[in-house]
Write an enzyme that holds these catalytic residues in place. Structure first.
Site, PDB file in Angstrom:
ATOM      1  N   ASP A  81       0.831  -1.214   0.000  1.00  0.00           N
ATOM      2  CA  ASP A  81       0.000   0.000   0.000  1.00  0.00           C
ATOM      3  C   ASP A  81       0.860   1.256   0.000  1.00  0.00           C
ATOM      4  O   ASP A  81       2.027   1.242   0.379  1.00  0.00           O
ATOM      5  CB  ASP A  81      -0.955   0.006   1.199  1.00  0.00           C
ATOM      6  CG  ASP A  81      -0.232  -0.017   2.550  1.00  0.00           C
ATOM      7  OD1 ASP A  81       0.775  -0.734   2.678  1.00  0.00           O
ATOM      8  OD2 ASP A  81      -0.681   0.697   3.464  1.00  0.00           O
ATOM      9  N   GLU A 142       0.099  -1.297   5.580  1.00  0.00           N
ATOM     10  CA  GLU A 142       1.206  -0.914   6.463  1.00  0.00           C
ATOM     11  C   GLU A 142       1.040   0.530   6.900  1.00  0.00           C
ATOM     12  O   GLU A 142       1.304   0.888   8.049  1.00  0.00           O
ATOM     13  CB  GLU A 142       2.546  -1.099   5.725  1.00  0.00           C
ATOM     14  CG  GLU A 142       3.773  -1.006   6.623  1.00  0.00           C
ATOM     15  CD  GLU A 142       4.356   0.393   6.749  1.00  0.00           C
ATOM     16  OE1 GLU A 142       5.260   0.580   7.558  1.00  0.00           O
ATOM     17  OE2 GLU A 142       3.886   1.327   6.045  1.00  0.00           O
TER      18      GLU A 142
HETATM   19 ZN   LIG Z   1       6.892   2.157   3.974  1.00  0.00          ZN
END
Ligand SMILES: [Zn+2]
Length: 383
Positions: A81, A142
């Site tokens: 992401d 993340e």
């Molecule tokens: Zn990163």
């Protein structure tokens, strides 16, 4: 001398940089990466993280089977992401540097990590290296709290040591990162018409402002930082605001310093609130405070003499590169993995000025991280 196919690596990076993959919407880039990993001989599957994070795909887990017996599995991880503004990325290549057109981030954080891991697998196969099992994990979400790593199904991962690729310089192996606390303060005052009866009001915004003005923020010391990043409150210019909420965080690589900074921030609000009161119709109304301190993530501390650290440094040395251990102020998936019992350090990929529209990637640095990793896989199989 370990080699990489620079052109293939660059093309894969540009390919995936153009695919939108904001957090919870990583499916398209995941399918592209799955295809790439399979073409390098790995078998792929997804875990059940999609439901847990309400995203459109889970973590992508790939296994490359060993060609040599008795070697411990190695983990190679990056996140899929990217942060906003990250849709419609148009990479601009200038020599060895890739930038954007200035309207979006590049997403070199962390697609440089994804691309270089794929190239490493291609190299391992094409060079016919003797190697142990390699587990690739491409995580989701993340950037919104390390959610993919938190929910990763570790039953699908054989490795208990390895690398995350999610920092800037490939000369730096990050072994130490801070713990973080998310903080939320709500100050309550008393609503009143600002023009007709201001003496009957108690401004929550003014109280919060006094607390913030007295607060130590920014860099506190070489391993501690603090920030208030969002303020919400008030209804209209002619109403004395009865509520304001302030969100922020504190981080430190030292647990005691983190606790002290959080305590300081809470104390500033408590002091400001204690001094704020108004008397209405003979009743004293005192400002009130509610706060929450939520651990955002635990810090990481990989021993300088951990086998994975020693091997990365030695692998780099063998191909004429220098890697040194480093500390960072940021958190990444490695924080979670170390907390969950794995030993994982974080190697840089050439990403720079991340989380801004000025983000850029140095293709030579991305290739260097790949070369070090190919050599690491070789060296790891010798032991
Ligand atoms: Zn990163």
């Amino acid at each position: 001398m370990a080699a990489v196919n620079h052109e293939r690596l660059k093309q894969l990076f540009l390919d995936i940089a153009r695919i939108d993959s904001l957090s919870r919407c990583e499916r398209d880039v995941a399918m592209r990466l799955k295809h790439e990993l399979e073409s390098a001989g790995a078998s792929c599957r997804f875990d059940d993280t999609a439901e847990k994070v309400r995203g459109n795909v889970g973590n992508l887990i790939a296994h490359l089977e060993a060609t040599r017996e008795g070697v411990a599995p190695l983990l190679l991880c990056a996140h899929m992401d990217t942060v906003a503004p990250g849709e419609g990325v148009k990479p601009v290549v200038e020599g060895d540097i890739v930038r954007t057109d200035g309207t979006t981030v590049l997403g070199g954080d962390d697609k440089s990590g994804c691309a270089l891991i794929c190239e490493v697998l291609h190299q391992v196969r094409e060079l016919g290296l003797a190697h142990g099992p390699v587990d690739v994990v491409f995580t989701v979400c993340e950037e919104i709290g390390l959610l993919g790593a938190r929910h990763l199904d570790l039953n699908l991962v054989r490795a208990r040591e390895g690398l995350v690729y999610d920092s800037d310089s490939p000369r730096h192996l990050v072994v130490s990162a801070p713990s973080a606390q998310g903080l939320r303060f709500t100050v309550r005052g008393l609503e009143a018409h600002a023009g007709m009866v201001p003496e009957r009001g108690l401004s929550a915004i003014k109280v919060a402002a006094e607390a913030i003005a007295a607060m130590r923020l920014g860099r506190i010391d070489d391993e501690t930082t603090a920030n208030l990043g969002v303020i919400r409150g008030g209804r209209a210019g002619n109403i004395i605001p009865n509520e304001v909420t302030v969100n922020g965080e504190a981080r430190s690589r030292d647990g005691r310093k983190l606790a002290a900074q959080v305590q300081h921030m809470v104390r500033c609000f408590e002091d400001a609130v204690a001094q704020a009161a108004v008397t209405v119709d003979g009743n004293r109304v005192q400002a009130r405070l509610e706060y929450r301190a939520v651990p955002a993530y635990a810090g990481m501390k990989v021993a300088e003499d951990a086998p994975i650290v020693r091997k990365v440094i030695e692998a780099a040395r063998r191909i004429g590169r220098e890697v040194v251990t480093a500390a960072t102020g940021g958190g990444c998936d490695a924080n979670i993995f170390n907390h969950r019992g794995l030993v994982v350090a974080n190697l840089g990929t050439g990403m720079h000025d991340i989380h801004t529209v000025r983000e850029w990637l140095d293709l030579r640095e991305m290739a260097a991280a790949a070369e070090v990793t190919v050599e690491l896989i070789k060296l790891h199989a010798e032991a």
